[in-house]
Design an enzyme around this catalytic site. Structure first.
Site, mmCIF file in Angstrom:
data_model
loop_
_atom_site.group_PDB
_atom_site.id
_atom_site.type_symbol
_atom_site.label_atom_id
_atom_site.label_comp_id
_atom_site.label_asym_id
_atom_site.label_seq_id
_atom_site.Cartn_x
_atom_site.Cartn_y
_atom_site.Cartn_z
ATOM 1 C CG HIS A 315 -2.327 -1.224 1.230
ATOM 2 N ND1 HIS A 315 -1.892 -1.671 -0.067
ATOM 3 C CD2 HIS A 315 -2.161 -1.725 2.113
ATOM 4 C CE1 HIS A 315 -3.148 -2.903 0.517
ATOM 5 N NE2 HIS A 315 -3.381 -2.612 2.244
ATOM 6 C CE LYS A 411 -3.255 -5.205 11.722
ATOM 7 N NZ LYS A 411 -4.385 -4.813 10.804
#
Length: 569
Positions: A315, A411
């Protein structure tokens, strides 16, 4: 330091899209289908080996127009069959089927199309339709005839059960597809919504027994594309035993996001930006990705890859390549991808000293306990897989020499965010340096492209606070998409599925791009694993490990999302 938002008409400053580009919102998809057909000469209908066919007529072969005499069996035009392999999985249910319905709802799919689900589960057509119907929604701003549209879409959905390595299963699928395609030129798209270890089995079986005999056949392949250079190369070689490169559409859904697609428009269609897009004016570029939740029971899958492979190598690196590339010759897919490959091949291999890794630990906040990564029962005991990583990358070419490109992904952080932050150099000999003092934030202009949530583009400028004295403030020239564009922004999967149907490869990853991307990250990934580098622990819901700040400080940079968690409203 207070931050204010200066209102201005964004269309005068930020160009949303060049005049000849595709309408990204799809809200005029009926005329859009005609325009696209003209632009791509009927999307250059492909044969099963991916190469263009020659068609004398100017009908709508791929888009499903009613033109007759297209040089196809039965003189009945063309049809597109979309097979979702792994139809019972979460990705198919939550993203792929809803995206296909959204395209149908907006009249963006061909007139003649069929959707098939393929998986090992035993299921009837009606059971598939019931499963799909649970996740379908209509556009918020356009709900008329929603129920009718859903029913029409579901009646085009069918199911075939079979093993993923079974040629017999795909031969039966082929028989059913031919029934639906009768009398029309058959074009077929397979979406592989399955684990990567069975990609090759499916491609082998489907290509041998379920390829279109006279139209095109294409396969959309989901990441991860291997774990390193070696495994990625092996996957590519295996796929190419059965498919041409032109038939393989490697999907990275981040490339389909509105702000990422607008990145090159912003740069290449606005004179105010292109002259500044170099080492002469840009001090650093930051690519930031954060999620405010952990692995949530997906630790078994995640632990095999980690945050670098899951987010950074694909990404963020793809966004970096789009950001940093030279002006392509045209908007043609190959011209754009050629420039991206040049950027990736100019980048230094990442070194261990330019990487910080972390892993979130349990934390109690507001009377609620949040589990650590190691507390996830699906995570192997004693795992040192990073859930956070920061890295400094460099492009060794004339435009970007010496400019640090800082990546950060994690995360279980304090917020959900994905953005590109461009920090410009300070004004030399600034007349107002006494007013600014040592506050670097005031001294530095910053362009921010917020990919998610609340899509926005804003430019931080220095501004005089109204009053009798001379006091400077940092303010935002702001294009907030939800205010400027009232329509709902399409999901990235909608754009990418439509592109695959059209044969538009601009937002899909070519094999040499993939090789170059893995070449940057593979050495440091191997070193991290060989040396068993322990990740720095950070509390669930925090801003991540302290080491990320030291990494940025090494290059005299402060993370933009830390120093200004401002709202750009």
């Amino acid at each position: 330091m207070a931050t204010t938002g200066l209102r201005f008409h964004p269309a005068a400053f930020f160009s949303a899209r060049p005049r000849n580009a595709r309408i990204g919102s799809y809200h005029n998809c009926k005329p859009h289908r005609i325009l696209v057909a003209r632009r791509t000469c009927l999307l250059r209908a492909k044969s099963s080996n991916g190469h263009p066919q020659i068609n004398a007529s100017f009908g709508n072969e791929v888009l499903g127009g009613k033109a007759s005499g297209d040089g196809v069996p039965g003189q009945g035009g063309s049809t597109v069959s979309i097979t979702v392999v792994g139809a019972s999985g979460d990705l198919a249910k939550k993203k792929i089927f809803p995206a296909l319905f959204a395209l149908f709802y907006e009249d963006c799919l061909p007139e003649h199309f069929t959707v098939f689900g393929y998986a090992r589960s035993k299921m009837s057509d009606e059971e598939l339709r019931n499963m799909i119907s649970m996740t379908l929604t209509c556009r918020i701003d356009k709900r008329e005839n929603c129920g009718d549209k859903m029913e029409q879409f579901l009646q085009r959905c069918f199911y075939q059960s079979g093993l993923y390595n079974s040629e017999e299963g795909f031969a039966e699928l082929d028989r059913k597809l031919k029934e639906k395609e009768a009398g029309k030129l058959p074009n077929r798209l397979f979406y592989l919504s399955i684990p990567p270890n069975i990609f090759v089995d499916v491609v082998r079986s489907a290509s041998r027994t379920a390829s279109s005999s006279s139209g095109w056949t294409r396969f959309i392949v989901e990441k991860p594309f291997g774990r390193d250079s070696e495994s990625s190369g092996e996957l590519t070689r295996s796929l190419k035993k059965y498919l041409a490169e032109e038939q393989i559409f490697r999907i990275d859904h981040y490339l389909g996001k509105e702000l990422v697609e607008n990145l090159s428009v912003l740069r290449f269609s606005n004179l105010v930006f292109e002259p500044l897009w170099s080492r002469n004016y840009i001090r650093n570029v930051q690519l930031i990705f954060s999620e405010d939740f952990g692995t949530e029971g997906r630790g078994g899958y995640f632990d095999n890859y980690g945050i670098i492979r899951d987010i950074m190598q694909n990404h963020l690196l793809q966004i970096l390549a789009l950001f940093a590339m030279e002006t392509p010759v045209s908007l043609d897919a190959e011209d754009i991808r050629n420039e991206k490959v040049k950027v990736l091949r100019s980048m230094r291999q990442l070194k261990l000293e330019d990487v910080v890794v972390g892993q979130y630990k349990g934390h109690t906040r507001g009377g609620r306990s949040y589990p650590g990564y190691a507390d996830d029962p699906t995570v192997p005991k004693g795992s040192i897989t990073p859930t956070f990583a920061a890295a400094a990358l460099f492009i060794d070419n004339a435009r970007w020499d010496g400019v640090p490109f800082l990546m950060k992904a994690g995360k279980a952080l304090h917020t959900r965010r994905a953005e590109i932050r461009v920090q410009f150099r300070r004004v030399p000999g600034n007349l107002y340096r006494r007013n600014i003092g040592t506050d670097l934030d005031k001294a530095t202009n910053e362009l921010v492209l917020r990919v998610q949530p609340d899509e926005a583009i804003y430019l931080k400028i220095n501004n005089k606070v109204p009053g009798l004295g001379v006091r400077l403030d940092s303010s935002n020239l702001n294009l907030l998409y939800s205010e400027r564009y009232r329509r709902e922004i399409p999901d990235a999967y909608e754009r990418l599925l439509l592109d695959a149907i059209e044969g538009e490869r601009r937002l899909f990853i070519r094999s040499d791009e993939l090789d170059a991307a893995w070449g940057i990250f593979t050495p440091v990934l191997r070193e991290l694993e060989h040396k068993r580098v322990a990740p720095e622990l950070y509390p669930y819901g925090s801003r991540g490990p302290v080491g990320a700040h030291y990494l940025a400080a090494n290059y005299n940079v402060r993370w933009g999302d830390i120093s200004s968690d401002e709202s750009s409203h």
